[in-house]
Scaffold this motif. Structure first.
Motif, PDB file in Angstrom:
ATOM      1  N   HIS A 286       0.874  -1.233   0.039  1.00 22.21           N
ATOM      2  CA  HIS A 286       0.107   0.064   0.003  1.00 22.21           C
ATOM      3  C   HIS A 286       0.914   1.163   0.109  1.00 22.21           C
ATOM      4  O   HIS A 286       1.695   1.306   0.453  1.00 22.21           O
ATOM      5  CB  HIS A 286      -0.968   0.045   1.273  1.00 22.21           C
TER       6      HIS A 286
ATOM      7  N   ASP B  31       6.139   0.424   7.467  1.00 30.91           N
ATOM      8  CA  ASP B  31       4.636   0.320   7.221  1.00 30.91           C
ATOM      9  C   ASP B  31       4.067   1.064   5.855  1.00 30.91           C
ATOM     10  O   ASP B  31       3.921   2.085   6.240  1.00 30.91           O
ATOM     11  CB  ASP B  31       3.814   0.287   8.416  1.00 30.91           C
ATOM     12  N   MET B  32       4.211   0.650   4.626  1.00 30.25           N
ATOM     13  CA  MET B  32       5.067  -0.427   4.083  1.00 30.25           C
ATOM     14  C   MET B  32       5.933  -0.291   2.833  1.00 30.25           C
ATOM     15  O   MET B  32       5.880  -0.842   1.850  1.00 30.25           O
ATOM     16  CB  MET B  32       4.245  -1.912   4.105  1.00 30.25           C
TER      17      MET B  32
ATOM     18  N   GLU C  42      -5.152   1.481   2.234  1.00 35.05           N
ATOM     19  CA  GLU C  42      -5.200   0.359   3.216  1.00 35.05           C
ATOM     20  C   GLU C  42      -5.311   0.729   4.798  1.00 35.05           C
ATOM     21  O   GLU C  42      -6.125   0.080   5.267  1.00 35.05           O
ATOM     22  CB  GLU C  42      -3.775  -0.330   2.939  1.00 35.05           C
ATOM     23  N   GLU C  43      -4.878   1.732   5.043  1.00 34.99           N
ATOM     24  CA  GLU C  43      -4.909   2.255   6.513  1.00 34.99           C
ATOM     25  C   GLU C  43      -6.190   2.750   6.944  1.00 34.99           C
ATOM     26  O   GLU C  43      -6.507   3.041   8.086  1.00 34.99           O
ATOM     27  CB  GLU C  43      -3.720   3.469   6.673  1.00 34.99           C
TER      28      GLU C  43
ATOM     29  N   GLU D 254       2.149  -7.318   3.320  1.00 33.09           N
ATOM     30  CA  GLU D 254       3.105  -7.044   4.399  1.00 33.09           C
ATOM     31  C   GLU D 254       3.016  -7.852   5.586  1.00 33.09           C
ATOM     32  O   GLU D 254       2.071  -8.542   5.747  1.00 33.09           O
ATOM     33  CB  GLU D 254       2.664  -5.637   4.986  1.00 33.09           C
TER      34      GLU D 254
HETATM   35 ZN   LIG Z   1       0.712  -1.692   6.464  1.00 37.03          ZN
END
Ligand SMILES: [Zn+2]
Ligand SMILES: [Zn+2]
Length: 419
Positions: A72, A104-105, A138-139, A166
């Motif tokens: 991501h 991350d990431m 993603e987050e 991840e």
């Molecule tokens: Zn992540």
């Protein structure tokens, strides 16, 4: 002045933090990298201004299921004044690269590309097609990112056989490998009650109603945590519950009104549920004990996903002999002279769950050993040697994965369809 590190720094310098991630700048950067690697590329906006970049290295046998390397592009917000190094500079200090996204990431996304650069330089030719995806959102749940992608025609046409996504850093020398993950349930409970004078003792106030629930939730949390502390369960095997906000009181220009008991109070919890847990019974517990109507309480989920697929089976990737990719991954890590621990359930959540839901095996892995776990923390950093070692490890993995001949059930099906 290692160009490999400079490229990593360049990516880290792009501020893709929520709530206003600079996705276009990240996309331009990835596309420029793809060009320098002679990879095919396309930009897909399933949702406007949320570009997903899909790169492709065609394999010699395009009929074999492909390999998808996912990462991501977004990162979580920062409190810059609490960092010892600016979070979007990618400064290197004592060999450590500091930036939001260093663990991350963004590390993984660029390690994929650097390993491909090296494989190309050594004239390696993949048997299977390799795709590399750079995904937004993603987050914040992946709804406009991986969820759309995994359920798209584009994805179907890719005929993906295995996804890498991840994992987590490991403080010791063994990498961590994840075959499943906990699902998020973001819960808000609200209490109502009669308002009244701040001096009066009476039952059924909103604050009292809420605090009774908070106490009950805390007992549950402690019981789950005790299982981990006693060594009976791994972190990813219990239900975690953490209170992430408390909201109550009657605001005044100087703070809060002090002699008024408010009529409403709420609390938010980040709950993570392992696929091996009984999610239905947890939901009953929430309705009956954590936010019972009898105590003037209501609740809603800001985010909720089932830990089961549509057939009621827990969402996980096989990590035994039935999944040849698992053994290939372990073999490739071993060949690169690194160790790995036993398969785990990822304690947080990743985009991998959307691929697993489509029935595609997905393994969570970030090559960071001997590294403090700093994702979502202040002063996130990754050691540069560890970053460079990870590139080598991905070379080994891609060699193994992309050379893997037709042996899986899905391969046989693909070949049968062709005949
Ligand atoms: Zn992540
Ligand atoms: Zn994260």
């Amino acid at each position: 002045d290692d160009p490999i590190l400079q490229r990593f720094q360049q990516y880290l310098q792009i501020d893709t933090s929520h709530p206003t991630p600079n996705y276009h700048q990240a996309a331009d950067f990835i596309l420029s990298q793809a060009k320098s690697l002679s990879l095919q590329s396309r930009t897909i906006e399933f949702v406007k201004n949320k570009p997903l970049i899909l790169l492709k290295w065609p394999g010699k046998n395009p009929n074999l299921p492909s390999i998808l390397l996912n990462s991501h592009t977004d990162v979580v917000p920062v409190e810059p004044h609490k960092w010892s190094h600016p979070p979007f500079a990618g400064e290197i200090s004592d060999g450590n690269i500091f930036a939001r996204g260093s663990q991350d990431m963004k590390c993984v996304g660029l390690q994929y590309l650097e390993s491909i650069r090296n494989l190309k330089a050594s004239n390696f030719e993949p048997l299977r097609t390799i795709y590399i995806s750079f995904i937004p959102d993603e987050e914040i749940g992946g709804h406009d990112g991986a969820d759309r992608f995994a359920n798209s025609e584009v994805f179907d046409e890719m005929n993906v056989g295995i996804v890498l996504d991840e994992g987590l850093a490991s403080p010791d020398e063994s990498y961590r490998l994840f075959y499943a993950e906990r699902c998020p349930m973001w819960l808000v409970i609200k209490a109502a009650g009669a308002p009244g004078h701040g001096a009066k003792l009476y039952d059924n106030t909103a604050m009292e109603n809420l605090l009774k629930s908070v106490e009950i939730v805390r007992r549950f949390r402690a019981a789950q945590f005790d299982l981990v502390k006693a060594g009976l369960k791994e972190e990813g095997e219990v239900v975690s519950v953490n209170m992430v906000f408390l909201k109550a009181g009657t605001p005044s220009p100087t703070g809060f009104v002090m002699n008024l008991q408010p009529s409403e109070a709420q609390a938010g919890f980040d709950i993570r549920v392992p696929p091996i847990a009984d999610q239905a019974s947890l939901e009953r517990r929430i309705a009956e004990e954590w936010a019972p109507a009898s105590r003037n309480m209501t609740f809603e989920f800001k985010q909720k996903m089932s830990v089961y697929d549509k057939n009621g089976r827990p969402i996980l990737t096989a990590h035994d002999g039935s999944n040849p990719w698992w053994a290939l991954l372990e073999g490739a890590i071993h060949k690169a002279n690194r160790k790995f621990g036993k398969p785990e359930i990822f304690p947080a959540s990743t985009d991998a769950r959307y691929f697993r839901l489509r029935g595609v095996p997905a393994i969570g892995f970030s090559p960071m050993a001997n590294t403090h776990i700093l994702l979502h923390d202040h002063n996130e950093f990754l050691n540069k040697e560890e970053y460079l070692k990870g590139i080598e490890v991905y070379e080994s993995i891609l060699e193994a994965f992309a050379s893997f001949p037709a042996e899986t059930k899905k391969d046989e099906e693909a070949i049968r369809d062709e005949l």
